[in-house]
Design a protein around this motif. Structure first.
Motif, short mmCIF file in Angstrom:
data_model
loop_
_atom_site.label_atom_id
_atom_site.label_comp_id
_atom_site.label_asym_id
_atom_site.label_seq_id
_atom_site.Cartn_x
_atom_site.Cartn_y
_atom_site.Cartn_z
N SER A 26 0.80 -1.22 0.00
CA SER A 26 0.00 0.00 0.00
C SER A 26 0.84 1.28 0.00
O SER A 26 0.27 2.38 -0.05
CB SER A 26 -0.94 0.00 1.20
OG SER A 26 -0.22 -0.16 2.41
N ARG A 27 2.16 1.15 0.03
CA ARG A 27 3.01 2.35 0.01
C ARG A 27 2.76 3.17 -1.24
O ARG A 27 2.80 2.66 -2.36
CB ARG A 27 4.49 1.97 0.08
CG ARG A 27 4.96 1.53 1.45
CD ARG A 27 6.46 1.33 1.47
NE ARG A 27 7.18 2.58 1.24
CZ ARG A 27 8.50 2.67 1.06
NH1 ARG A 27 9.23 1.57 1.08
NH2 ARG A 27 9.07 3.82 0.88
N GLY A 28 2.45 4.45 -1.05
CA GLY A 28 2.23 5.34 -2.18
C GLY A 28 0.86 5.21 -2.83
O GLY A 28 0.56 5.97 -3.76
N GLN A 29 0.03 4.29 -2.36
CA GLN A 29 -1.28 4.10 -2.99
C GLN A 29 -2.42 4.73 -2.22
O GLN A 29 -3.54 4.75 -2.69
CB GLN A 29 -1.55 2.60 -3.16
CG GLN A 29 -0.60 1.88 -4.10
CD GLN A 29 -1.15 0.55 -4.55
OE1 GLN A 29 -2.26 0.47 -5.08
NE2 GLN A 29 -0.39 -0.51 -4.34
N GLY A 44 -9.62 -6.38 -9.68
CA GLY A 44 -10.07 -7.17 -10.81
C GLY A 44 -10.78 -8.42 -10.35
O GLY A 44 -10.99 -8.64 -9.16
N ARG A 45 -11.14 -9.29 -11.28
CA ARG A 45 -11.95 -10.47 -10.95
C ARG A 45 -11.23 -11.40 -9.98
O ARG A 45 -11.83 -11.90 -9.03
CB ARG A 45 -12.32 -11.23 -12.23
CG ARG A 45 -13.29 -10.46 -13.11
CD ARG A 45 -13.88 -11.34 -14.19
NE ARG A 45 -14.79 -10.58 -15.03
CZ ARG A 45 -15.57 -11.13 -15.96
NH1 ARG A 45 -15.52 -12.43 -16.17
NH2 ARG A 45 -16.38 -10.38 -16.67
N GLY A 46 -9.95 -11.65 -10.23
CA GLY A 46 -9.21 -12.55 -9.35
C GLY A 46 -9.13 -12.02 -7.93
O GLY A 46 -9.41 -12.74 -6.96
N GLN A 47 -8.74 -10.77 -7.80
CA GLN A 47 -8.65 -10.16 -6.47
C GLN A 47 -10.01 -10.07 -5.80
O GLN A 47 -10.14 -10.26 -4.59
CB GLN A 47 -8.03 -8.77 -6.56
CG GLN A 47 -6.51 -8.74 -6.51
CD GLN A 47 -5.99 -7.34 -6.22
OE1 GLN A 47 -6.51 -6.35 -6.73
NE2 GLN A 47 -4.96 -7.25 -5.41
N ILE A 179 -7.20 -5.98 0.91
CA ILE A 179 -7.50 -6.78 -0.27
C ILE A 179 -6.26 -7.55 -0.73
O ILE A 179 -6.34 -8.73 -1.11
CB ILE A 179 -8.04 -5.89 -1.41
CG1 ILE A 179 -9.45 -5.39 -1.05
CG2 ILE A 179 -8.07 -6.65 -2.74
CD1 ILE A 179 -10.03 -4.42 -2.05
N PHE A 180 -5.09 -6.92 -0.68
CA PHE A 180 -3.87 -7.60 -1.10
C PHE A 180 -3.53 -8.77 -0.17
O PHE A 180 -3.26 -9.89 -0.63
CB PHE A 180 -2.70 -6.62 -1.14
CG PHE A 180 -1.39 -7.27 -1.46
CD1 PHE A 180 -1.13 -7.75 -2.73
CD2 PHE A 180 -0.42 -7.43 -0.48
CE1 PHE A 180 0.08 -8.38 -3.04
CE2 PHE A 180 0.79 -8.05 -0.77
CZ PHE A 180 1.04 -8.52 -2.05
N THR A 181 -3.56 -8.53 1.13
CA THR A 181 -3.24 -9.61 2.07
C THR A 181 -4.31 -10.71 2.01
O THR A 181 -4.00 -11.89 2.18
CB THR A 181 -3.10 -9.08 3.51
OG1 THR A 181 -4.27 -8.35 3.88
CG2 THR A 181 -1.88 -8.18 3.63
N ASP A 182 -5.56 -10.31 1.76
CA ASP A 182 -6.62 -11.31 1.59
C ASP A 182 -6.30 -12.26 0.44
O ASP A 182 -6.50 -13.47 0.52
CB ASP A 182 -7.97 -10.63 1.29
CG ASP A 182 -8.62 -10.05 2.53
OD1 ASP A 182 -8.15 -10.34 3.64
OD2 ASP A 182 -9.60 -9.30 2.38
#
Length: 519
Positions: A26-29, A44-47, A179-182
């Motif tokens: 999440s750095r910079g986002q 997207g669909r996968g995430q 969402i990323f760690t999920d």
């Protein structure tokens, strides 16, 4: 028993790795409060599928689901699975509709305010936040109990560590980090759950041996016509459907999806996956009954909520049991970070009505401060809870009463705020009248206690009654109403927090194109 020092060290290592991943990604986002609480149109669909699966894969899969299976058998297992799949299918329809009617929304409570007014909004925010808070406390209760059983780690240490580490990356990276760690957790946990179940069956002598053990211990658990199991399974279907429809977790992710088709397909995929996962988890409880002594009545010896881990201890070496506890830790992280974000997003979106012209920095600080408060309170409650399933039941009753009147306003122009509120309150009152938990408190109410019917120990009258009564009254209220609400007002009154802050804290009133057009 595994050394508590080793278990604690591995716990800290696991938490630290995923905290680092969340912060790194999440750095910079996170440039604005919108990035922090909605991550709008980014998944997207996968995430999308992965975060919907991981967010529901809380530790309750290894605690509440086996607890239900151990207590009420195969019918409850099926009911739990259907109950978990049903809201995902509902959101496959509701999600695109919500993005169309409220294209720049953030939370279910701001929708409730814009659609129904102050009174229904106040009721919904109390119910929704209480539900998510209880859910959060139950997650921490479950994992703290698991580490205490397996390695003797004091429950307060586990609760503080999990809450603290997850707080670090959710407070910094918000929904994007979650969402990323999920996604990573789903990729790790799904195959490991299947391996754990298959390995347990193999270690116990195969399916035939497991079946014989269950029949010997309690044959009614395998009877699909077991009356108590059927009633309890149906009760779970009503309870989970209602509760998930007021869960900000899913409303938040509707906006995080890249477009409406992504949202639709993500929820459909999650319906199948989540139903199968819960079915598998609940089966662990039935298998455990045939292998070890499971006490299903609440009391000093109650242990049905840890049936899964008692089963593992009877079949595997201690180091494997510890490995599964660390797997459960990943499940907890995926749900706790989701709930932290959901709770903070609800209040942050509502700060615009409480503060005078808040800027983006103030809103971000408010979101992060609330997350800290919620974490500390949930840790405190988790240390005093006994049954994970009972914690969920109280939260589920709240959702069962409110869900339909809340969502129906997305489709009906004639349901008023008064009609929705009365429907919800009457539904909740009906459910509480038959609710077996907290019975002493309810019957102690002046003028009320003597009038109450007998409690339903299987919860069907309570959950089913709350849901069906509120649904019927909401439909009747809409039918009898002579006024119509302009649903187009929702898109004008609910605006992006970035644009609202720029406009001076109020909606400008200009038209906003529906989500499908903008996408």
């Amino acid at each position: 028993m595994v050394s508590s020092g080793v278990a604690l060290g591995l716990t800290v290592l696991t938490l630290a790795v995923f905290t680092a991943l969340g912060v790194w990604y999440s750095r910079g986002q996170v440039q604005s409060v919108e990035d922090l609480i909605t991550a709008r149109n980014s998944a997207g669909r996968g995430q999308m599928t992965a975060t919907l699966v991981a967010s529901v894969m809380g530790v309750w899969i290894l605690f509440a689901a086996p607890e239900a299976g151990a207590s009420f058998g195969i019918a409850a297992v099926v009911g739990y699975a259907i109950g978990e799949a049903a809201p995902m299918l509902a959101y496959a329809k509701i999600g695109p509709r919500l993005r169309s009617v409220v294209p720049e929304g953030h939370s279910l409570t701001e929708y409730a305010h814009a659609r129904y007014g102050d009174a229904m909004y106040a009721f919904v925010i109390v119910v929704s936040m209480l539900y998510m808070f209880v859910f959060l406390a139950a997650e921490l209760t479950g994992i703290a109990g698991a580490l205490s059983l397996v390695a003797g780690v004091p429950q307060w240490q586990t609760a503080v560590l999990v809450g603290g580490f997850v707080l670090l990356y959710t407070g910094y990276g918000g929904l994007r980090a979650s969402i990323f760690t999920d996604t990573v957790q789903a990729l790790l946990v799904l195959p490991l759950l299947v391996v754990a179940f298959a390995g347990a069956i193999f270690a116990l002598g195969g399916a035939g041996s497991v079946h014989e053990s269950i029949v010997s211990a309690n044959p009614s658990l395998l009877d699909p016509g077991f009356t108590a199991g059927l009633q309890f399974g149906l009760a779970l279907s009503f309870a989970i459907l209602g509760a998930e429809l007021i869960n900000q977790t899913w409303w938040q992710r509707i906006y995080a999806g890249r477009d409406s088709e992504t949202v639709r397909s993500g929820f459909r995929s999650a319906a199948v996956t989540n139903g199968l996962i819960v079915f598998l988890g609940a089966l662990f409880g039935i298998v455990a009954v045939g292998q070890t002594e499971i006490v299903t009545a609440l009391g000093a010896e109650y242990n049905a909520d840890i049936a899964f881990f008692l089963l593992l201890q009877s079949a595997f070496p201690e180091w494997i049991v510890l490995a599964v506890v660390l797997l459960a830790l990943l499940l907890v992280m995926s749900s706790v970070d989701t709930l932290f974000n959901a709770l903070s997003s609800v209040v942050t979106a509502d700060l615009l009505r409480l503060l005078s012209d808040p800027d983006d920095r103030t809103l971000k600080l408010g979101a992060r401060a609330l997350t800290v408060v919620v974490a500390v309170a949930a840790i405190y409650v988790s240390l005093r809870a006994q049954s994970v399933l009972r914690l969920f039941f109280f939260a589920d009753l709240l959702g069962a009463a409110v869900a339909f009147p809340l969502v129906y306003g997305l489709y009906s122009r004639r349901l008023t705020g008064t009609g929705a509120l009365v429907s919800s309150v009457v539904g909740l009152a009906f459910g509480l009248a038959y609710f077996p938990d907290f019975r002493g408190v309810i019957t102690g109410l002046p003028l009320v206690g003597d009038l109450l019917p007998a409690a339903d120990p299987l919860y069907l009258t309570s959950f089913g009654g709350a849901f069906l009564v509120s649904t019927g009254l909401a439909l009747l209220a809409a039918r009898l109403s002579s006024t119509e609400h302009d649903l187009d007002d929702l898109s004008r009154n609910i605006r992006s927090l970035d644009r609202t802050a720029t406009d001076g804290g109020t909606a400008s009133g200009e038209d906003v194109a529906p989500a499908e057009v903008r996408e």
